[in-house]
Design an enzyme around this catalytic site. Sequence first.
Site, PDB file in Angstrom:
ATOM      1  N   CYS A  38      -7.893 -13.600  18.718  1.00 54.38           N
ATOM      2  CA  CYS A  38      -8.614 -12.768  19.706  1.00 54.38           C
ATOM      3  C   CYS A  38     -10.025 -11.748  19.368  1.00 54.38           C
ATOM      4  CB  CYS A  38      -7.616 -11.676  19.238  1.00 54.38           C
ATOM      5  SG  CYS A  38      -6.098 -12.118  20.112  1.00 54.38           S
ATOM      6  N   CYS A  46     -10.251  -9.011  16.097  1.00 53.68           N
ATOM      7  CA  CYS A  46      -8.788  -9.670  15.930  1.00 53.68           C
ATOM      8  C   CYS A  46      -9.691  -8.490  14.306  1.00 53.68           C
ATOM      9  CB  CYS A  46      -8.891 -10.783  15.482  1.00 53.68           C
ATOM     10  SG  CYS A  46      -7.531 -10.790  13.819  1.00 53.68           S
ATOM     11  N   ARG A  87       0.453  -1.380  -0.233  1.00 63.24           N
ATOM     12  CA  ARG A  87      -0.487   0.535   0.061  1.00 63.24           C
ATOM     13  C   ARG A  87       1.169   1.179   0.013  1.00 63.24           C
ATOM     14  NH1 ARG A  87      -3.351   0.100   4.554  1.00 63.24           N
ATOM     15  NH2 ARG A  87      -4.756  -0.831   4.325  1.00 63.24           N
ATOM     16  N   TYR A  88       2.372   1.245   0.651  1.00 61.16           N
ATOM     17  CA  TYR A  88       3.040   2.435   0.708  1.00 61.16           C
ATOM     18  C   TYR A  88       3.864   1.762   0.107  1.00 61.16           C
ATOM     19  CZ  TYR A  88       0.130   2.966   4.942  1.00 61.16           C
ATOM     20  OH  TYR A  88      -1.125   3.084   5.727  1.00 61.16           O
ATOM     21  N   ASP A  99     -10.747  -1.155  14.680  1.00 64.28           N
ATOM     22  CA  ASP A  99     -10.860  -1.395  13.762  1.00 64.28           C
ATOM     23  C   ASP A  99     -12.773  -2.474  13.429  1.00 64.28           C
ATOM     24  OD1 ASP A  99      -9.115  -0.829  11.683  1.00 64.28           O
ATOM     25  OD2 ASP A  99      -7.997  -3.095  12.937  1.00 64.28           O
ATOM     26  N   ASP A 111      -6.199   3.142  10.791  1.00 62.49           N
ATOM     27  CA  ASP A 111      -6.312   2.573   9.588  1.00 62.49           C
ATOM     28  C   ASP A 111      -7.870   2.427   8.902  1.00 62.49           C
ATOM     29  OD1 ASP A 111      -5.229   0.799   7.821  1.00 62.49           O
ATOM     30  OD2 ASP A 111      -4.205  -0.264   9.765  1.00 62.49           O
ATOM     31  N   CYS A 126      -3.271 -18.637  13.907  1.00 63.80           N
ATOM     32  CA  CYS A 126      -2.287 -17.878  15.134  1.00 63.80           C
ATOM     33  C   CYS A 126      -2.572 -18.559  16.026  1.00 63.80           C
ATOM     34  CB  CYS A 126      -2.930 -16.177  15.167  1.00 63.80           C
ATOM     35  SG  CYS A 126      -2.986 -15.484  13.970  1.00 63.80           S
ATOM     36  N   ARG A 145       6.844   0.493   1.717  1.00 69.72           N
ATOM     37  CA  ARG A 145       7.290  -1.011   2.803  1.00 69.72           C
ATOM     38  C   ARG A 145       5.823  -1.774   2.053  1.00 69.72           C
ATOM     39  NH1 ARG A 145       5.573   2.894   4.692  1.00 69.72           N
ATOM     40  NH2 ARG A 145       3.862   4.039   6.380  1.00 69.72           N
ATOM     41  N   ARG A 172      -8.237  -8.995  10.839  1.00 74.12           N
ATOM     42  CA  ARG A 172      -8.773  -9.605  10.156  1.00 74.12           C
ATOM     43  C   ARG A 172      -9.359 -10.929  10.437  1.00 74.12           C
ATOM     44  NH1 ARG A 172      -2.022  -8.905   9.265  1.00 74.12           N
ATOM     45  NH2 ARG A 172      -2.475  -7.227   8.053  1.00 74.12           N
ATOM     46  N   LYS A 222      -2.812   4.154   7.453  1.00 73.89           N
ATOM     47  CA  LYS A 222      -3.368   4.278   8.452  1.00 73.89           C
ATOM     48  C   LYS A 222      -2.662   5.920   8.768  1.00 73.89           C
ATOM     49  CE  LYS A 222      -1.007   0.024  10.637  1.00 73.89           C
ATOM     50  NZ  LYS A 222      -0.897  -0.264   9.741  1.00 73.89           N
TER      51      LYS A 222
END
Length: 345
Positions: A108, A111, A91-92, A272, A309, A104, A95, A113, A316
């Site tokens: 969580c 989360c 996206r940037y 989010d 975000d 995972c 990076r 995602r 972000k």
Amino acid sequence: MNKHSSLRSASDLEASGLISSAERLDIEEVARRFSVAITPAMTDLIAGSPQDDPIAAQFVPTGRELISSPDELSDPIGDDAFSPVKGIVHRYPDRVLLKPLHVCPVYCRFCFRREMVGPEGEMLAGGELDAALAYIAGNPAIFEVIITGGDPFALSPRRIGRIVKALSAIDHVGVIRFHTRVPVVAPERITDELIESLDSPKGVFVALHANHVRELTPAAREACTRLVKAGIAMVSQTVLLKGVNATAEALSALFRALLGLRIKPYYLHHGDLAKGTSHFRTTIAEGQAVMRQLRGSLTGLGQPTYVLDIPGGHGKVPIGPGYLDDGENGPVVTDPCGNRHDYRG
Ligand SMILES: *Cc1c(COP(=O)(O)O)cnc(C)c1O
Ligand code: SF4
């Protein structure tokens, strides 16, 4: 049930006393929509119900997750829109995210995602990983590779070592950053072998996801200390969560404990718009009020940037609070107590 295995279903949770039989049907429905796992390290830390214990609130599913508000999204941060090859989000310009797996050790409940992570989420196959690495090698603008997922430290040290080695061989890559919860939720995975697999001439960073000071158990602290002693730079990221950490007191305690471990608080994420997470979300105004209190009471080293975000994949950005605005006679600065001062410079 074996005390040393993760809890992964409504029946595991019921057998361990974390949910009641009355909750079971709801939780089975939650588990059909979103993955469930709680590691032994986190099970041992739970000291109450999700309504009153900040550890239970993060990991024990509740029926509230079945409530979706209309503004919640399946891909709240818009990863899908910026994926040029499988496993990469670009996206940037300088990076990329590299997502070698979707698994995972814990799932969580908040989360961002949550509709992509899970035990059946596949790992990048050998050829796909090679293609992702080739994409990075072929883009000289990429300075940093952020390895995330899923949780990259759920990979074997051998696989991690292969990725680190391949990235280390790319001249234009300067920084390799891992985002992980493993040092907290499964500290036994931070073995000598894993630490050796991170060895690289590049700047290697580990961004630890931690939300409450109680997560920093003696075993978690030791795992972080071993990483730091091996020359790895550590930062932290925290999600602002109602019922877990949305007060200046809770965050100060966490950030001070992190600093004591030589971990620099980096980001405080506004919650989010992931499905079924509205009970965790504060307003932005509430988050800013907490940040203002922190500014007046906590060392500058302990101040993270409060970020959002932007839904839809727009990136972000810091969301304040702002301390500078325009007055009648020029700039006006607000101090941490809320008093306003003209600035003439
Ligand atoms: C968060 C994020 C990054 C990393 O951003 P930093 O501000 O450098 O920590 C990079 N790419 C994507 C797609 C992201 O969502
Ligand atoms: S460890 Fe990270 S990616 Fe995995 S469930 Fe938790 S927040 Fe999501």
